[in-house]
Design a protein around this motif. Structure first.
Motif, PDB file in Angstrom:
ATOM      1  N   ASP A  21       5.998   4.341  -7.544  1.00 41.82           N
ATOM      2  CA  ASP A  21       4.394   4.418  -7.601  1.00 41.82           C
ATOM      3  C   ASP A  21       3.944   3.714  -8.848  1.00 41.82           C
ATOM      4  OD1 ASP A  21       2.000   5.210  -6.983  1.00 41.82           O
ATOM      5  OD2 ASP A  21       2.381   7.333  -7.346  1.00 41.82           O
ATOM      6  N   HIS A  22       3.959   2.382  -8.687  1.00 42.67           N
ATOM      7  CA  HIS A  22       3.556   1.606  -9.539  1.00 42.67           C
ATOM      8  C   HIS A  22       2.018   1.404  -9.706  1.00 42.67           C
ATOM      9  CE1 HIS A  22       2.917  -2.055 -12.210  1.00 42.67           C
ATOM     10  NE2 HIS A  22       4.370  -1.958 -12.641  1.00 42.67           N
ATOM     11  N   GLN A  23       1.321   1.414 -10.900  1.00 43.15           N
ATOM     12  CA  GLN A  23      -0.025   1.439 -10.985  1.00 43.15           C
ATOM     13  C   GLN A  23      -0.827   0.383 -10.280  1.00 43.15           C
ATOM     14  OE1 GLN A  23      -0.959   2.394 -14.869  1.00 43.15           O
ATOM     15  NE2 GLN A  23      -0.475   0.315 -15.745  1.00 43.15           N
ATOM     16  N   SER A  24      -0.103  -0.761 -10.451  1.00 41.41           N
ATOM     17  CA  SER A  24      -0.651  -2.076 -10.186  1.00 41.41           C
ATOM     18  C   SER A  24      -0.589  -2.359  -8.869  1.00 41.41           C
ATOM     19  CB  SER A  24      -0.063  -3.245 -10.970  1.00 41.41           C
ATOM     20  OG  SER A  24      -0.486  -2.950 -12.370  1.00 41.41           O
ATOM     21  N   ASP A  25       0.368  -1.586  -7.858  1.00 48.20           N
ATOM     22  CA  ASP A  25       0.683  -1.780  -6.570  1.00 48.20           C
ATOM     23  C   ASP A  25      -0.454  -1.347  -5.681  1.00 48.20           C
ATOM     24  OD1 ASP A  25       1.698  -2.111  -4.006  1.00 48.20           O
ATOM     25  OD2 ASP A  25       3.587  -1.382  -4.395  1.00 48.20           O
ATOM     26  N   LYS A  26      -1.084  -2.277  -4.890  1.00 46.58           N
ATOM     27  CA  LYS A  26      -2.378  -2.285  -4.127  1.00 46.58           C
ATOM     28  C   LYS A  26      -1.977  -1.252  -3.040  1.00 46.58           C
ATOM     29  CE  LYS A  26      -4.738  -6.000  -6.306  1.00 46.58           C
ATOM     30  NZ  LYS A  26      -5.757  -5.251  -6.892  1.00 46.58           N
ATOM     31  N   GLY A  27      -0.670  -1.238  -2.726  1.00 44.08           N
ATOM     32  CA  GLY A  27      -0.295  -0.339  -1.490  1.00 44.08           C
ATOM     33  C   GLY A  27      -0.201   1.002  -1.739  1.00 44.08           C
ATOM     34  N   GLY A  28      -0.160   1.486  -3.099  1.00 41.40           N
ATOM     35  CA  GLY A  28       0.174   2.901  -3.427  1.00 41.40           C
ATOM     36  C   GLY A  28       1.575   3.029  -3.659  1.00 41.40           C
ATOM     37  N   ALA A  29       1.820   4.488  -3.619  1.00 43.20           N
ATOM     38  CA  ALA A  29       3.108   4.697  -3.531  1.00 43.20           C
ATOM     39  C   ALA A  29       3.887   4.028  -2.500  1.00 43.20           C
ATOM     40  CB  ALA A  29       3.475   6.337  -3.473  1.00 43.20           C
ATOM     41  N   THR A  30       5.280   3.795  -2.629  1.00 45.00           N
ATOM     42  CA  THR A  30       6.072   2.895  -1.817  1.00 45.00           C
ATOM     43  C   THR A  30       7.520   3.332  -1.556  1.00 45.00           C
ATOM     44  OG1 THR A  30       4.861   0.798  -2.265  1.00 45.00           O
ATOM     45  CG2 THR A  30       6.779   0.577  -1.151  1.00 45.00           C
ATOM     46  N   ALA A  31       8.203   3.473  -0.792  1.00 47.43           N
ATOM     47  CA  ALA A  31       9.559   3.553  -0.588  1.00 47.43           C
ATOM     48  C   ALA A  31      10.158   2.732   0.270  1.00 47.43           C
ATOM     49  CB  ALA A  31       9.788   5.164  -0.200  1.00 47.43           C
ATOM     50  N   TYR A  32      11.270   1.875  -0.024  1.00 50.62           N
ATOM     51  CA  TYR A  32      11.988   0.967   0.836  1.00 50.62           C
ATOM     52  C   TYR A  32      10.950   0.022   1.226  1.00 50.62           C
ATOM     53  CZ  TYR A  32      15.225   4.898   0.362  1.00 50.62           C
ATOM     54  OH  TYR A  32      15.789   5.877  -0.153  1.00 50.62           O
ATOM     55  N   GLY A  33       9.949  -0.215   0.754  1.00 43.88           N
ATOM     56  CA  GLY A  33       8.850  -1.165   1.073  1.00 43.88           C
ATOM     57  C   GLY A  33       7.760  -0.712   1.999  1.00 43.88           C
ATOM     58  N   ILE A  34       7.861   0.479   2.408  1.00 41.84           N
ATOM     59  CA  ILE A  34       6.908   1.290   3.175  1.00 41.84           C
ATOM     60  C   ILE A  34       5.868   1.969   2.175  1.00 41.84           C
ATOM     61  CG2 ILE A  34       6.189   2.782   4.867  1.00 41.84           C
ATOM     62  CD1 ILE A  34       7.844   0.612   6.323  1.00 41.84           C
ATOM     63  N   SER A  35       4.741   1.345   2.412  1.00 38.67           N
ATOM     64  CA  SER A  35       3.589   1.659   1.269  1.00 38.67           C
ATOM     65  C   SER A  35       2.831   3.101   2.001  1.00 38.67           C
ATOM     66  CB  SER A  35       2.632   0.698   1.173  1.00 38.67           C
ATOM     67  OG  SER A  35       1.726  -0.018   2.145  1.00 38.67           O
ATOM     68  N   LEU A  36       2.555   3.656   1.028  1.00 43.24           N
ATOM     69  CA  LEU A  36       1.223   4.773   1.436  1.00 43.24           C
ATOM     70  C   LEU A  36       0.062   4.222   2.276  1.00 43.24           C
ATOM     71  CD1 LEU A  36       0.520   7.653   1.451  1.00 43.24           C
ATOM     72  CD2 LEU A  36      -0.716   7.368  -0.672  1.00 43.24           C
ATOM     73  N   ARG A  37      -0.216   3.071   1.849  1.00 47.53           N
ATOM     74  CA  ARG A  37      -1.609   2.590   2.637  1.00 47.53           C
ATOM     75  C   ARG A  37      -0.994   1.924   4.114  1.00 47.53           C
ATOM     76  NH1 ARG A  37      -3.873  -3.096   0.047  1.00 47.53           N
ATOM     77  NH2 ARG A  37      -1.756  -3.622   0.725  1.00 47.53           N
ATOM     78  N   PHE A  38       0.196   1.662   4.250  1.00 49.92           N
ATOM     79  CA  PHE A  38       0.752   1.191   5.564  1.00 49.92           C
ATOM     80  C   PHE A  38       0.670   2.714   6.544  1.00 49.92           C
ATOM     81  CE2 PHE A  38       4.304   1.003   8.447  1.00 49.92           C
ATOM     82  CZ  PHE A  38       3.819   0.156   9.150  1.00 49.92           C
ATOM     83  N   LEU A  39       1.424   3.589   5.927  1.00 49.34           N
ATOM     84  CA  LEU A  39       1.573   4.695   6.865  1.00 49.34           C
ATOM     85  C   LEU A  39      -0.025   5.414   7.064  1.00 49.34           C
ATOM     86  CD1 LEU A  39       4.433   6.959   5.140  1.00 49.34           C
ATOM     87  CD2 LEU A  39       4.475   5.396   6.878  1.00 49.34           C
ATOM     88  N   LYS A  40      -0.736   5.153   6.126  1.00 48.14           N
ATOM     89  CA  LYS A  40      -2.175   5.614   6.737  1.00 48.14           C
ATOM     90  C   LYS A  40      -2.920   4.898   7.798  1.00 48.14           C
ATOM     91  CE  LYS A  40      -3.551   8.158   2.295  1.00 48.14           C
ATOM     92  NZ  LYS A  40      -4.318   8.449   1.223  1.00 48.14           N
ATOM     93  N   SER A  41      -2.628   3.674   7.786  1.00 44.05           N
ATOM     94  CA  SER A  41      -2.967   2.602   8.801  1.00 44.05           C
ATOM     95  C   SER A  41      -2.498   2.816  10.092  1.00 44.05           C
ATOM     96  CB  SER A  41      -2.884   1.457   8.420  1.00 44.05           C
ATOM     97  OG  SER A  41      -1.614   0.870   8.533  1.00 44.05           O
ATOM     98  N   LEU A  42      -1.393   3.593  10.362  1.00 41.44           N
ATOM     99  CA  LEU A  42      -0.547   3.737  11.554  1.00 41.44           C
ATOM    100  C   LEU A  42      -1.490   4.649  12.419  1.00 41.44           C
ATOM    101  CD1 LEU A  42       2.952   4.177  10.709  1.00 41.44           C
ATOM    102  CD2 LEU A  42       1.845   1.947  11.390  1.00 41.44           C
ATOM    103  N   PRO A  43      -1.356   4.690  13.674  1.00 45.37           N
ATOM    104  CA  PRO A  43      -2.203   5.406  14.537  1.00 45.37           C
ATOM    105  C   PRO A  43      -1.760   6.739  14.568  1.00 45.37           C
ATOM    106  CG  PRO A  43      -0.529   4.125  15.905  1.00 45.37           C
ATOM    107  CD  PRO A  43      -0.725   3.696  14.508  1.00 45.37           C
ATOM    108  N   GLU A  44      -2.611   8.023  15.050  1.00 45.29           N
ATOM    109  CA  GLU A  44      -2.346   9.218  15.447  1.00 45.29           C
ATOM    110  C   GLU A  44      -1.311   9.824  14.354  1.00 45.29           C
ATOM    111  OE1 GLU A  44      -1.823   9.997  19.502  1.00 45.29           O
ATOM    112  OE2 GLU A  44      -3.292   7.997  19.847  1.00 45.29           O
TER     113      GLU A  44
END
Length: 178
Positions: A21-44
């Motif tokens: 969870d690097h403060q400069s990472d625009k994707g937010g918290a990340t694990a194995y390259g999967i970011s919080l921003r990405f998870l939030k963008s997924l449907p349903e």
């Protein structure tokens, strides 16, 4: 083609580690390259790993490499049709850039690299039949050199546009030229 995906995932995981969870990472918290921003963008609530009804940092913390690989298979490998690239090393490198940069930028890298070798593609970032045909006609070793160079150009442009991203430049260089 599962072996090709599995091999590409092994390479992605060389560049993508566990929870960060690097403060400069625009994707937010990340694990194995999967970011919080990405998870939030997924449907349903597809990103609701812990099943609590919302997507938050807890979902990133509970993500396993196997879960990450499932997301990569569905939302990257299959979505961007990377199995249409004939050469395994080019597939692997492109999966890495789709993971790290997402669709249009990674697509532009592939098209610009192909054009460096005379393909004459429209550079729109969308890999379709013409792009895949051109990529598959090129010498894979030469194409990889051009892909790496084009990716490095993108990484340097990111830092030139936003100096806070310089903390990632060494890792991006390693990823580009690996």
């Amino acid at each position: 083609m599962p072996e090709a995906f599995d091999s590409a995932m092994s390479d992605v995981f060389l560049h993508e580690g566990g929870y960060v969870d690097h403060q400069s990472d625009k994707g937010g918290a990340t694990a194995y390259g999967i970011s919080l921003r990405f998870l939030k963008s997924l449907p349903e609530l597809a990103g609701d790993i812990d099943g609590d009804g919302h997507v938050d940092v807890g979902d990133i913390q509970r993500l396993t490499p196997e879960m990450a690989a499932e997301f990569y298979k569905t939302y990257f490998w299959d979505h961007y049709r990377l199995d249409r690239i004939a050469d395994q090393s080019v597939q692997t490198k492109m999966l890495n850039f789709f993971v790290n940069m997402r669709g249009k930028t990674a697509g532009l890298i592939a098209q610009r690299a192909a054009n460096d070798l005379g393909a004459n593609l429209t550079e729109d970032g969308r890999l379709g039949t013409l792009s895949f045909t051109a990529i598959n006609k090129l010498n894979p070793e030469q194409l990889l050199v051009c892909i790496k160079y084009q990716a490095w150009r993108v990484y340097k442009a990111i830092v030139a546009h936003d100096a806070t991203q310089i903390v990632f430049l060494d890792g991006w260089r390693n990823r580009a030229f690996a």
